[in-house]
Design a protein around this motif. Structure first.
Motif, PDB file in Angstrom:
ATOM      1  N   ARG A 222       0.823  -1.190   0.000  1.00  0.00           N
ATOM      2  CA  ARG A 222       0.000   0.000   0.000  1.00  0.00           C
ATOM      3  C   ARG A 222       0.869   1.256   0.000  1.00  0.00           C
ATOM      4  O   ARG A 222       1.967   1.281   0.537  1.00  0.00           O
ATOM      5  N   VAL A 223       0.341   2.303  -0.599  1.00  0.00           N
ATOM      6  CA  VAL A 223       1.008   3.595  -0.604  1.00  0.00           C
ATOM      7  C   VAL A 223      -0.004   4.624  -0.164  1.00  0.00           C
ATOM      8  O   VAL A 223      -1.190   4.347  -0.036  1.00  0.00           O
ATOM      9  N   ARG A 224       0.463   5.815   0.070  1.00  0.00           N
ATOM     10  CA  ARG A 224      -0.452   6.864   0.447  1.00  0.00           C
ATOM     11  C   ARG A 224      -1.435   7.145  -0.675  1.00  0.00           C
ATOM     12  O   ARG A 224      -1.101   7.023  -1.857  1.00  0.00           O
ATOM     13  N   ALA A 225      -2.643   7.581  -0.252  1.00  0.00           N
ATOM     14  CA  ALA A 225      -3.698   7.787  -1.247  1.00  0.00           C
ATOM     15  C   ALA A 225      -3.285   8.808  -2.296  1.00  0.00           C
ATOM     16  O   ALA A 225      -3.488   8.615  -3.494  1.00  0.00           O
ATOM     17  N   GLY A 226      -2.695   9.919  -1.844  1.00  0.00           N
ATOM     18  CA  GLY A 226      -2.290  10.955  -2.799  1.00  0.00           C
ATOM     19  C   GLY A 226      -1.244  10.442  -3.766  1.00  0.00           C
ATOM     20  O   GLY A 226      -1.293  10.726  -4.960  1.00  0.00           O
ATOM     21  N   GLU A 227      -0.304   9.672  -3.254  1.00  0.00           N
ATOM     22  CA  GLU A 227       0.738   9.117  -4.122  1.00  0.00           C
ATOM     23  C   GLU A 227       0.141   8.153  -5.138  1.00  0.00           C
ATOM     24  O   GLU A 227       0.527   8.128  -6.310  1.00  0.00           O
ATOM     25  N   ALA A 228      -0.821   7.337  -4.680  1.00  0.00           N
ATOM     26  CA  ALA A 228      -1.457   6.381  -5.590  1.00  0.00           C
ATOM     27  C   ALA A 228      -2.211   7.108  -6.698  1.00  0.00           C
ATOM     28  O   ALA A 228      -2.149   6.709  -7.860  1.00  0.00           O
ATOM     29  N   ARG A 229      -2.913   8.174  -6.338  1.00  0.00           N
ATOM     30  CA  ARG A 229      -3.644   8.926  -7.378  1.00  0.00           C
ATOM     31  C   ARG A 229      -2.671   9.567  -8.362  1.00  0.00           C
ATOM     32  O   ARG A 229      -2.950   9.639  -9.555  1.00  0.00           O
TER      33      ARG A 229
ATOM     34  N   GLU B 223     -10.182   4.076  -7.573  1.00  0.00           N
ATOM     35  CA  GLU B 223     -10.860   3.548  -6.400  1.00  0.00           C
ATOM     36  C   GLU B 223      -9.993   2.567  -5.617  1.00  0.00           C
ATOM     37  O   GLU B 223      -9.962   2.616  -4.372  1.00  0.00           O
ATOM     38  N   THR B 224      -9.289   1.701  -6.332  1.00  0.00           N
ATOM     39  CA  THR B 224      -8.610   0.592  -5.656  1.00  0.00           C
ATOM     40  C   THR B 224      -7.138   0.837  -5.369  1.00  0.00           C
ATOM     41  O   THR B 224      -6.621   0.336  -4.380  1.00  0.00           O
ATOM     42  N   TRP B 225      -6.432   1.569  -6.203  1.00  0.00           N
ATOM     43  CA  TRP B 225      -4.995   1.744  -5.965  1.00  0.00           C
ATOM     44  C   TRP B 225      -4.719   2.475  -4.650  1.00  0.00           C
ATOM     45  O   TRP B 225      -3.813   2.068  -3.904  1.00  0.00           O
ATOM     46  N   PRO B 226      -5.453   3.572  -4.349  1.00  0.00           N
ATOM     47  CA  PRO B 226      -5.196   4.209  -3.052  1.00  0.00           C
ATOM     48  C   PRO B 226      -5.501   3.284  -1.880  1.00  0.00           C
ATOM     49  O   PRO B 226      -4.890   3.390  -0.819  1.00  0.00           O
ATOM     50  N   ARG B 227      -6.442   2.360  -2.082  1.00  0.00           N
ATOM     51  CA  ARG B 227      -6.851   1.481  -0.990  1.00  0.00           C
ATOM     52  C   ARG B 227      -5.946   0.255  -0.877  1.00  0.00           C
ATOM     53  O   ARG B 227      -5.521  -0.125   0.211  1.00  0.00           O
ATOM     54  N   ASP B 228      -5.630  -0.370  -2.008  1.00  0.00           N
ATOM     55  CA  ASP B 228      -4.944  -1.655  -2.001  1.00  0.00           C
ATOM     56  C   ASP B 228      -3.486  -1.588  -2.448  1.00  0.00           C
ATOM     57  O   ASP B 228      -2.769  -2.580  -2.373  1.00  0.00           O
ATOM     58  N   GLY B 229      -3.078  -0.452  -2.954  1.00  0.00           N
ATOM     59  CA  GLY B 229      -1.712  -0.355  -3.447  1.00  0.00           C
ATOM     60  C   GLY B 229      -1.651  -0.395  -4.967  1.00  0.00           C
ATOM     61  O   GLY B 229      -2.577  -0.875  -5.632  1.00  0.00           O
ATOM     62  N   VAL B 230      -0.551   0.107  -5.506  1.00  0.00           N
ATOM     63  CA  VAL B 230      -0.363   0.146  -6.959  1.00  0.00           C
ATOM     64  C   VAL B 230       0.102  -1.225  -7.428  1.00  0.00           C
ATOM     65  O   VAL B 230       1.052  -1.791  -6.853  1.00  0.00           O
ATOM     66  N   PRO B 231      -0.541  -1.805  -8.439  1.00  0.00           N
ATOM     67  CA  PRO B 231      -0.128  -3.141  -8.897  1.00  0.00           C
ATOM     68  C   PRO B 231       1.280  -3.137  -9.468  1.00  0.00           C
ATOM     69  O   PRO B 231       1.814  -2.092  -9.851  1.00  0.00           O
ATOM     70  N   ALA B 232       1.863  -4.315  -9.535  1.00  0.00           N
ATOM     71  CA  ALA B 232       3.243  -4.442 -10.010  1.00  0.00           C
ATOM     72  C   ALA B 232       3.380  -4.011 -11.457  1.00  0.00           C
ATOM     73  O   ALA B 232       4.383  -3.440 -11.854  1.00  0.00           O
ATOM     74  N   ASN B 233       2.349  -4.286 -12.253  1.00  0.00           N
ATOM     75  CA  ASN B 233       2.367  -3.882 -13.665  1.00  0.00           C
ATOM     76  C   ASN B 233       1.112  -3.029 -13.914  1.00  0.00           C
ATOM     77  O   ASN B 233       0.078  -3.548 -14.343  1.00  0.00           O
ATOM     78  N   PRO B 234       1.188  -1.728 -13.648  1.00  0.00           N
ATOM     79  CA  PRO B 234      -0.021  -0.889 -13.728  1.00  0.00           C
ATOM     80  C   PRO B 234      -0.656  -0.875 -15.121  1.00  0.00           C
ATOM     81  O   PRO B 234      -1.873  -0.888 -15.258  1.00  0.00           O
ATOM     82  N   GLY B 235       0.179  -0.859 -16.168  1.00  0.00           N
ATOM     83  CA  GLY B 235      -0.368  -0.813 -17.522  1.00  0.00           C
ATOM     84  C   GLY B 235      -1.167  -2.069 -17.847  1.00  0.00           C
ATOM     85  O   GLY B 235      -2.263  -2.007 -18.409  1.00  0.00           O
ATOM     86  N   ALA B 236      -0.609  -3.225 -17.487  1.00  0.00           N
ATOM     87  CA  ALA B 236      -1.319  -4.484 -17.737  1.00  0.00           C
ATOM     88  C   ALA B 236      -2.599  -4.545 -16.922  1.00  0.00           C
ATOM     89  O   ALA B 236      -3.624  -5.076 -17.372  1.00  0.00           O
TER      90      ALA B 236
END
Length: 455
Positions: free
Chosen positions: A32-39, A81-94
């Motif tokens: 997980r990362v901070r919400a602002g960073e994830a956005r 919706e999900t990245w701020p909550r669960d973290g940025v996936p390993a392959n965001p583009g995929a």
């Protein structure tokens, strides 16, 4: 579809969006990362990946741009919706690509695009291709890749369908493929925003009513489309080189994308002089990007740029491409002539050593084959340097009387520059203020107001 993750529809749908059929179960997330960073990551990834997602999905969905845009926006909503909550996936583009595909399938399943064609597509997506179909699809994909090995470029070629008028084709591509906003496209065409919106709606309706198949055109069909394709790439670069609005002067991601597309289409059509001319033009302009703004992001005009910061490798490559275009049979077209003008700037040791007479004459030749008020305005700048402000102000007065550039901030900006050099400081300040009032880019607007104060 906009490349910016701030659409109203995206925000309003965040709260209610179902989370089914998205790869949120991805176990390889780094945490997980901070919400602002994830956005922020969502915005950054979206800027890079959105065009490829749209291109790929449009091909999978048989060219249905409406469904493609909805599914892509759904994927964006899911990421917000999900990245701020669960973290940025390993392959965001995929992740975005898979989510968009799943959202499209959801929409088809639920009958939101309840046509027979979509239902058939849904069944195909659910069960996947049969073994023999798989082999056939692989062969087709291999052939298509050999012809146009670029998803975005393929979609541009497909969208530039002859069933649509040239301006309509280009507007559709800029909106749906390049992700430019309606105001950005309106500035490119010097028309109102409602006019652009109507063109895009009309284009989609025409494609739907005529049941146009989105297929990659073969070599014999490409010449009829290449003009519109090159214009799309040219306008993508222009928006990157001088952003219509916002707090940044440059949009380097668009410049890079236009360079990539320009190189691809030039490799695809090595005997097309305008494809080579466009590539040379884009690379010559891109060579100055490092000097166009200062460390604060404020504009640096051409006469004050540090030419040591120009990319000499890019200039050498671009001039080589221009020489290849000049060696082909026939005269240079509009892109080739503009590249020739850019090459004059690139070869000059300094601003004062620039061959403005040659530039003014080349603009005159350009106006002869591709008349446009913007080209005439650029000619006024060159004439102002070659012959002095007086003759140039006469050209500007003619443009003002014609009214075609009403609302275009560079018209009063050029007039202000000429008046200042003519010693008419008060009139120059008024012109710069008028230009600032029309300008929607914050950096450029501040620059024009500073010139008004110092005139």
């Amino acid at each position: 579809m906009s490349s910016r993750p701030s659409s109203r529809s995206a925000r309003t749908r965040c709260a209610s969006r179902s989370r089914a059929a998205t790869p949120e179960s991805d176990r390889s997330r780094p945490g997980r990362v901070r919400a602002g960073e994830a956005r922020t990551r969502v915005a950054a990834v979206w800027r890079v990946e959105s065009r490829r997602i749209v291109a790929s999905l449009t091909r999978v969905l048989g060219g249905d741009l409406g469904l493609t845009e909805d599914a892509a926006q759904d994927a964006l909503v899911a990421a917000l919706e999900t990245w701020p909550r669960d973290g940025v996936p390993a392959n965001p583009g995929a992740w975005l690509q898979a989510t968009a595909r799943n959202r499209a399938l959801d929409r088809i399943r639920h009958g939101q695009m309840a046509t027979r064609r979509h239902a058939d597509l849904a069944r195909e997506l659910e069960r996947g291709p049969a073994p023999e179909q798989d082999e056939m699809a692989a062969a087709i994909d291999e052939r298509a890749a050999r012809d146009i090995d670029d998803e975005v470029l393929r979609l541009i070629f497909m969208s530039c369908h002859p069933a649509l008028g040239r301006e309509v084709r280009v507007a559709l591509c800029l909106r749906s493929v390049a992700g430019l906003t309606t105001p950005e496209i309106a500035r490119a065409f010097l028309v109102s925003e409602p006019t652009v919106a109507q063109r895009i709606v009309r284009a989609k309706r025409t494609l739907r009513e005529r049941e146009v198949e989105f297929e990659v055109p073969g070599p014999a069909e490409r010449p009829a489309r290449v003009g519109a394709v090159l214009e799309v790439i040219y306008l993508i670069f222009n928006e990157g080189y001088a952003a219509t609005s916002g707090d940044r002067l440059l949009r380097r991601d668009l410049c890079r994308e236009a360079q990539r597309l320009g190189r691809t289409v030039a490799a695809l059509m090595p005997d097309e002089p305008e494809a080579l001319g466009l590539l040379a033009l884009i690379e010559l302009q891109a060579s100055r990007l490092g000097a166009r703004e200062d460390e604060m992001g404020d504009p640096v005009p051409l006469d004050r740029q540090d030419r040591a910061r120009w990319d000499r490798t890019l200039i050498a490559h671009a001039i080589g491409v221009l020489e290849r275009a000049e060696a082909l049979p026939g005269s240079l077209g509009p892109y080739g002539l503009q590249a020739r003008i850019a090459a004059v700037h690139a070869r000059a040791a300094g601003f004062e050593q620039t061959d403005w007479r040659r530039i003014a004459d080349t603009y005159l030749a350009l106006a002869g084959i591709s008349p446009s008020p913007v080209i005439e305005l650029n000619r006024a700048v060159a004439v102002g340097r070659a012959d002095g402000p007086g003759p140039a102000l006469e050209i500007v007065a003619g443009l003002e009387a014609g009214g075609e550039l009403a609302g275009y901030h560079l018209l009063p900006a050029v007039r202000g520059d000429l008046l200042e050099r003519d010693g008419r400081s008060e009139e120059a300040a008024e012109a710069f203020e008028a230009a600032a009032e029309l300008c929607k880019n914050e950096r450029e607007r501040d620059f024009l107001r500073a010139r008004a104060r110092s005139a």
